[in-house]
Write a protein that holds these residues in place. Sequence first.
Motif, PDB file in Angstrom:
ATOM      1  N   VAL A 182       0.825  -1.203   0.000  1.00 20.21           N
ATOM      2  CA  VAL A 182       0.000   0.000   0.000  1.00 20.21           C
ATOM      3  C   VAL A 182       0.861   1.257   0.000  1.00 20.21           C
ATOM      4  O   VAL A 182       0.528   2.265  -0.645  1.00 20.21           O
ATOM      5  N   TYR A 190       0.523   4.356  -2.729  1.00 20.89           N
ATOM      6  CA  TYR A 190       0.342   5.784  -2.484  1.00 20.89           C
ATOM      7  C   TYR A 190       1.424   6.607  -3.158  1.00 20.89           C
ATOM      8  O   TYR A 190       1.143   7.628  -3.812  1.00 20.89           O
ATOM      9  N   ARG A 197      -5.975  -4.924  -7.919  1.00 24.31           N
ATOM     10  CA  ARG A 197      -5.206  -6.020  -7.357  1.00 24.31           C
ATOM     11  C   ARG A 197      -4.982  -7.053  -8.467  1.00 24.31           C
ATOM     12  O   ARG A 197      -5.662  -7.013  -9.506  1.00 24.31           O
ATOM     13  N   ASN A 233     -12.324  -5.684  -6.838  1.00 22.50           N
ATOM     14  CA  ASN A 233     -10.885  -5.522  -6.585  1.00 22.50           C
ATOM     15  C   ASN A 233     -10.219  -4.536  -7.532  1.00 22.50           C
ATOM     16  O   ASN A 233      -9.011  -4.610  -7.774  1.00 22.50           O
ATOM     17  N   SER A 234     -10.989  -3.599  -8.075  1.00 23.11           N
ATOM     18  CA  SER A 234     -10.399  -2.560  -8.918  1.00 23.11           C
ATOM     19  C   SER A 234     -11.271  -1.315  -8.860  1.00 23.11           C
ATOM     20  O   SER A 234     -12.460  -1.387  -8.554  1.00 23.11           O
ATOM     21  N   LEU A 259      -7.782   8.341  -3.438  1.00 27.46           N
ATOM     22  CA  LEU A 259      -7.307   7.059  -2.932  1.00 27.46           C
ATOM     23  C   LEU A 259      -7.602   6.935  -1.438  1.00 27.46           C
ATOM     24  O   LEU A 259      -7.872   5.834  -0.937  1.00 27.46           O
ATOM     25  N   LYS A 281     -10.834   5.323  -0.478  1.00 29.74           N
ATOM     26  CA  LYS A 281     -10.968   3.881  -0.691  1.00 29.74           C
ATOM     27  C   LYS A 281     -10.472   3.069   0.503  1.00 29.74           C
ATOM     28  O   LYS A 281     -10.527   1.843   0.484  1.00 29.74           O
ATOM     29  N   GLU A 282      -9.977   3.715   1.535  1.00 30.94           N
ATOM     30  CA  GLU A 282      -9.478   2.984   2.698  1.00 30.94           C
ATOM     31  C   GLU A 282     -10.628   2.304   3.435  1.00 30.94           C
ATOM     32  O   GLU A 282     -11.781   2.755   3.380  1.00 30.94           O
ATOM     33  N   LEU A 333      -7.427  -0.192   2.654  1.00 31.28           N
ATOM     34  CA  LEU A 333      -6.933  -1.011   1.561  1.00 31.28           C
ATOM     35  C   LEU A 333      -6.149  -2.188   2.117  1.00 31.28           C
ATOM     36  O   LEU A 333      -5.467  -2.073   3.137  1.00 31.28           O
ATOM     37  N   ASN A 334      -6.257  -3.330   1.448  1.00 34.38           N
ATOM     38  CA  ASN A 334      -5.533  -4.522   1.890  1.00 34.38           C
ATOM     39  C   ASN A 334      -4.025  -4.341   1.707  1.00 34.38           C
ATOM     40  O   ASN A 334      -3.573  -3.682   0.767  1.00 34.38           O
ATOM     41  N   TYR A 388      -0.490  -4.335  -5.731  1.00 35.59           N
ATOM     42  CA  TYR A 388      -1.405  -3.646  -6.637  1.00 35.59           C
ATOM     43  C   TYR A 388      -0.667  -3.335  -7.921  1.00 35.59           C
ATOM     44  O   TYR A 388       0.571  -3.391  -7.991  1.00 35.59           O
TER      45      TYR A 388
END
Length: 464
Positions: free
Chosen positions: A175, A179, A197, A205-206, A215, A218-219, A221-222, A226
Amino acid sequence: MFSDREDVLFSDLHLKEDTFYFLYVGEIKADCLNQFVSETLGKIHGGRFECISIVPDVMESYPHRNILVINSLARNLYTRTSRKYSCRMKAGEFAGEVSRSATVRRLAEMLIARQGRLYIHVYESLPQLELAQMPGAFLLGPEGSVASIWNNKLYQLQMLSGQVPLMDYRICRNVQELYSSVESVSPEWTEGIFVSRPYSAAGVNSFIIRSPGELLDKEPLNQDTYFISRYVPHDLDPTVLGVVGNEDDVFIAAIADQEIENGNSFRGSAFPSSLSHKEQSEVREHARMVGRALGRSGYRGIFGCDFIVDHQGRIFFVEVNARKQGTTMEMCCTLENALPKDTPSLMEMEYHAVVHNRLPPGRQEIKEAIQGLCWRTYNFKVDREVVTNYFLPMDEDERDLFRQVRQEGVQHKMIIVEHPGHQRCVMPGSFLGRVVAVATNREDMDRDISLGKFMLQESITIRE
């Protein structure tokens, strides 16, 4: 006889003495392909072949007898709530449950003892389908581990670099790298950034962002690998279906245009493609190159390949689907109505690819749009939990729609398939149904799709 309530939700088995059986393992959306598989096996081996379908779909009514339903998620929801739920399982988890089912294994052992061999047809080949490794079982599809590797988007990009036109991309190992990479490319990739992913499909997963700040929305995040790629504005998302016989023998069926919502969510396809003849020729050859790369790795069977065409007519590769895809049934019906009667079907081609390492003789590719034949599909997914108010039954077979429009002078026809039934709870991300329209012109086809979408919307109540 085989209904073991510990692992099967529903069983409707009625076997005949004079019939050979094969298994289908996958979602109900591809069960319609089994009529082509039955005909292929009967043509090659003689005798009558019928399908026993093992599906995760919990429905009020099924298209034929000999259905087994396995879905531990639906079972657990029913145990807790006493409600019948329509909910999707992850493909690998479903394949694993099927392989561990004592009911399924007893059935497979009995059929192998009775017939000498048991063919297993799948929508997607998965390593978790250990059922296909039983002595006497033969998988009608690519080898699971090979397919799984090719469904990794990072593997695709690395293997196809220099062979097909790729969009600019970056690999992010975690991750933190994601970023920093987004911050780095955003001044140049001003039209947007596609984030995915390695394993993703149909919008899962996209996602697409327009700025680094998005971004954060979207948290969480795994902590995973990516990749990001430059988003290219475009109007058309062509998809190609093909069959790999070997690295030198790749069949391209036809090209359709995908319907994409929210930038990356697949909802259906339409034929014929709106691409120019030149663009279609280029897309076909790019797809053939992808098929050859699949073939070199040992992949045998049906595959799909997606592209985009930007506003300047430039073509970019998007992804390989190392499995059957949403247009497979429609492509089968298209070829059946466009080519001579004895031409091998897609299912017959896949059989020869898997069993004989080559495609059968007599195959023909269609290069042009077919006059007087248009089709379009729409997958109606729900994004929140809903309850169905009534059942929308399927009153005709999809294959018959093509025959009626192509051969019997019918102007247009539409059906709704795979509706779960009356008073079913439908979980987010699950199918409420699929609309299929076949017509002689686009206007009638599009009106029928709108009607089908309206009928599906009216059949539900949103749960608060």
